[in-house]
Design a protein around this motif. Structure first.
Motif, PDB file in Angstrom:
ATOM      1  N   MET A   1      22.017 -16.042  -5.394  1.00 17.46           N
ATOM      2  CA  MET A   1      22.013 -16.274  -6.824  1.00 17.46           C
ATOM      3  C   MET A   1      20.753 -15.635  -7.402  1.00 17.46           C
ATOM      4  O   MET A   1      19.671 -15.744  -6.835  1.00 17.46           O
ATOM      5  N   ARG A   2      20.899 -14.964  -8.526  1.00 12.70           N
ATOM      6  CA  ARG A   2      19.787 -14.327  -9.220  1.00 12.70           C
ATOM      7  C   ARG A   2      19.554 -15.047 -10.543  1.00 12.70           C
ATOM      8  O   ARG A   2      20.494 -15.369 -11.249  1.00 12.70           O
ATOM      9  N   ILE A   3      18.280 -15.312 -10.854  1.00 16.66           N
ATOM     10  CA  ILE A   3      17.915 -15.984 -12.097  1.00 16.66           C
ATOM     11  C   ILE A   3      17.039 -15.031 -12.904  1.00 16.66           C
ATOM     12  O   ILE A   3      16.092 -14.455 -12.372  1.00 16.66           O
ATOM     13  N   SER A   4      17.361 -14.886 -14.170  1.00 16.16           N
ATOM     14  CA  SER A   4      16.616 -13.993 -15.043  1.00 16.16           C
ATOM     15  C   SER A   4      15.526 -14.781 -15.777  1.00 16.16           C
ATOM     16  O   SER A   4      15.790 -15.454 -16.767  1.00 16.16           O
ATOM     17  N   CYS A   8       9.358 -12.808 -16.315  1.00 14.73           N
ATOM     18  CA  CYS A   8       9.172 -11.990 -15.119  1.00 14.73           C
ATOM     19  C   CYS A   8      10.366 -11.094 -14.803  1.00 14.73           C
ATOM     20  O   CYS A   8      10.282 -10.248 -13.917  1.00 14.73           O
ATOM     21  N   GLY A   9      11.484 -11.313 -15.483  1.00 19.98           N
ATOM     22  CA  GLY A   9      12.687 -10.535 -15.206  1.00 19.98           C
ATOM     23  C   GLY A   9      13.555 -11.207 -14.151  1.00 19.98           C
ATOM     24  O   GLY A   9      13.317 -12.348 -13.753  1.00 19.98           O
ATOM     25  N   GLU A  10      14.566 -10.486 -13.699  1.00 20.88           N
ATOM     26  CA  GLU A  10      15.510 -11.043 -12.733  1.00 20.88           C
ATOM     27  C   GLU A  10      14.867 -11.204 -11.362  1.00 20.88           C
ATOM     28  O   GLU A  10      14.219 -10.296 -10.854  1.00 20.88           O
ATOM     29  N   ARG A  11      15.057 -12.397 -10.777  1.00 20.59           N
ATOM     30  CA  ARG A  11      14.462 -12.727  -9.482  1.00 20.59           C
ATOM     31  C   ARG A  11      15.481 -13.476  -8.628  1.00 20.59           C
ATOM     32  O   ARG A  11      16.415 -14.082  -9.133  1.00 20.59           O
ATOM     33  N   ASP A  12      15.246 -13.481  -7.323  1.00 26.26           N
ATOM     34  CA  ASP A  12      16.080 -14.251  -6.410  1.00 26.26           C
ATOM     35  C   ASP A  12      15.828 -15.740  -6.620  1.00 26.26           C
ATOM     36  O   ASP A  12      14.704 -16.147  -6.936  1.00 26.26           O
ATOM     37  N   HIS A  13      16.850 -16.548  -6.433  1.00 32.29           N
ATOM     38  CA  HIS A  13      16.719 -17.996  -6.649  1.00 32.29           C
ATOM     39  C   HIS A  13      15.689 -18.637  -5.730  1.00 32.29           C
ATOM     40  O   HIS A  13      15.185 -19.713  -6.023  1.00 32.29           O
ATOM     41  N   SER A  14      15.337 -17.974  -4.631  1.00 31.87           N
ATOM     42  CA  SER A  14      14.348 -18.539  -3.702  1.00 31.87           C
ATOM     43  C   SER A  14      12.959 -18.643  -4.332  1.00 31.87           C
ATOM     44  O   SER A  14      12.105 -19.363  -3.828  1.00 31.87           O
ATOM     45  N   GLU A  15      12.715 -17.938  -5.443  1.00 32.28           N
ATOM     46  CA  GLU A  15      11.441 -18.052  -6.161  1.00 32.28           C
ATOM     47  C   GLU A  15      11.392 -19.272  -7.072  1.00 32.28           C
ATOM     48  O   GLU A  15      10.364 -19.568  -7.667  1.00 32.28           O
ATOM     49  N   SER A  57       8.604 -21.392  -9.591  1.00 36.24           N
ATOM     50  CA  SER A  57       7.452 -21.779  -8.771  1.00 36.24           C
ATOM     51  C   SER A  57       6.852 -20.617  -7.996  1.00 36.24           C
ATOM     52  O   SER A  57       5.679 -20.650  -7.666  1.00 36.24           O
ATOM     53  N   GLY A  58       7.630 -19.577  -7.726  1.00 38.50           N
ATOM     54  CA  GLY A  58       7.115 -18.419  -7.004  1.00 38.50           C
ATOM     55  C   GLY A  58       6.721 -17.289  -7.926  1.00 38.50           C
ATOM     56  O   GLY A  58       6.547 -16.155  -7.493  1.00 38.50           O
ATOM     57  N   GLY A  59       6.556 -17.601  -9.203  1.00 41.14           N
ATOM     58  CA  GLY A  59       6.210 -16.582 -10.183  1.00 41.14           C
ATOM     59  C   GLY A  59       5.294 -17.143 -11.248  1.00 41.14           C
ATOM     60  O   GLY A  59       4.219 -17.669 -10.949  1.00 41.14           O
ATOM     61  N   CYS A  60       5.754 -17.117 -12.494  1.00 47.67           N
ATOM     62  CA  CYS A  60       4.920 -17.521 -13.633  1.00 47.67           C
ATOM     63  C   CYS A  60       4.798 -19.034 -13.796  1.00 47.67           C
ATOM     64  O   CYS A  60       4.036 -19.495 -14.640  1.00 47.67           O
ATOM     65  N   ARG A  61       5.548 -19.821 -13.017  1.00 43.13           N
ATOM     66  CA  ARG A  61       5.497 -21.280 -12.964  1.00 43.13           C
ATOM     67  C   ARG A  61       6.080 -21.973 -14.200  1.00 43.13           C
ATOM     68  O   ARG A  61       5.967 -23.170 -14.364  1.00 43.13           O
ATOM     69  N   ILE A  62       6.737 -21.234 -15.070  1.00 43.64           N
ATOM     70  CA  ILE A  62       7.336 -21.843 -16.257  1.00 43.64           C
ATOM     71  C   ILE A  62       8.588 -22.643 -15.880  1.00 43.64           C
ATOM     72  O   ILE A  62       9.260 -22.331 -14.901  1.00 43.64           O
ATOM     73  N   TRP A  63       8.847 -23.695 -16.643  1.00 41.13           N
ATOM     74  CA  TRP A  63      10.075 -24.472 -16.489  1.00 41.13           C
ATOM     75  C   TRP A  63      11.140 -23.862 -17.375  1.00 41.13           C
ATOM     76  O   TRP A  63      10.872 -23.480 -18.523  1.00 41.13           O
ATOM     77  N   LEU A  64      12.354 -23.763 -16.841  1.00 37.99           N
ATOM     78  CA  LEU A  64      13.483 -23.169 -17.545  1.00 37.99           C
ATOM     79  C   LEU A  64      14.649 -24.146 -17.582  1.00 37.99           C
ATOM     80  O   LEU A  64      14.761 -25.015 -16.713  1.00 37.99           O
ATOM     81  N   VAL A  65      15.520 -23.968 -18.562  1.00 38.06           N
ATOM     82  CA  VAL A  65      16.805 -24.666 -18.583  1.00 38.06           C
ATOM     83  C   VAL A  65      17.870 -23.593 -18.398  1.00 38.06           C
ATOM     84  O   VAL A  65      17.920 -22.623 -19.165  1.00 38.06           O
TER      85      VAL A  65
END
Length: 90
Positions: A1-4, A8-15, A57-65
């Motif tokens: 799964m990829r989350i945008s 930071c742009g599109e990243r793998d869900h493991s981040e 958590s593996g990037g900018c640490r922002i919370w998203l919905v």
């Protein structure tokens, strides 16, 4: 799964770290143990589109919905969590 991530742009869900159902509302701090138990543990497990909290958590640490389909894992919407001043001072 990829989350945008909006920053930071599109990243793998493991981040990302799953933070739970975004539609859950918690009781006041002085609520009964039963009310807290229900809010924390009693949940439905719906099929289909659900709003969820995730932290980058593996990037900018922002919370998203995220708006995610629980059957296909397709993500239709991603937005940063926004809190009002009254929510912050409770």
């Amino acid at each position: 799964m990829r989350i945008s991530c909006p920053f930071c742009g599109e990243r793998d869900h493991s981040e990302f770290t799953y933070g739970g159902d975004a539609s859950v509302t918690f009781p006041e701090l002085d609520a009964s143990l039963e009310e807290w138990n229900d809010a924390v543990y009693i949940r439905s497990n719906p099929k289909g589109v659900l709003r969820e909290k995730w932290q980058h958590s593996g990037g900018c640490r922002i919370w998203l919905v995220l708006e995610r389909d629980t059957l296909t894992h397709s993500i239709s919407q991603v937005e940063p969590v926004r809190l009002t001043i009254s929510e912050l001072v409770k």
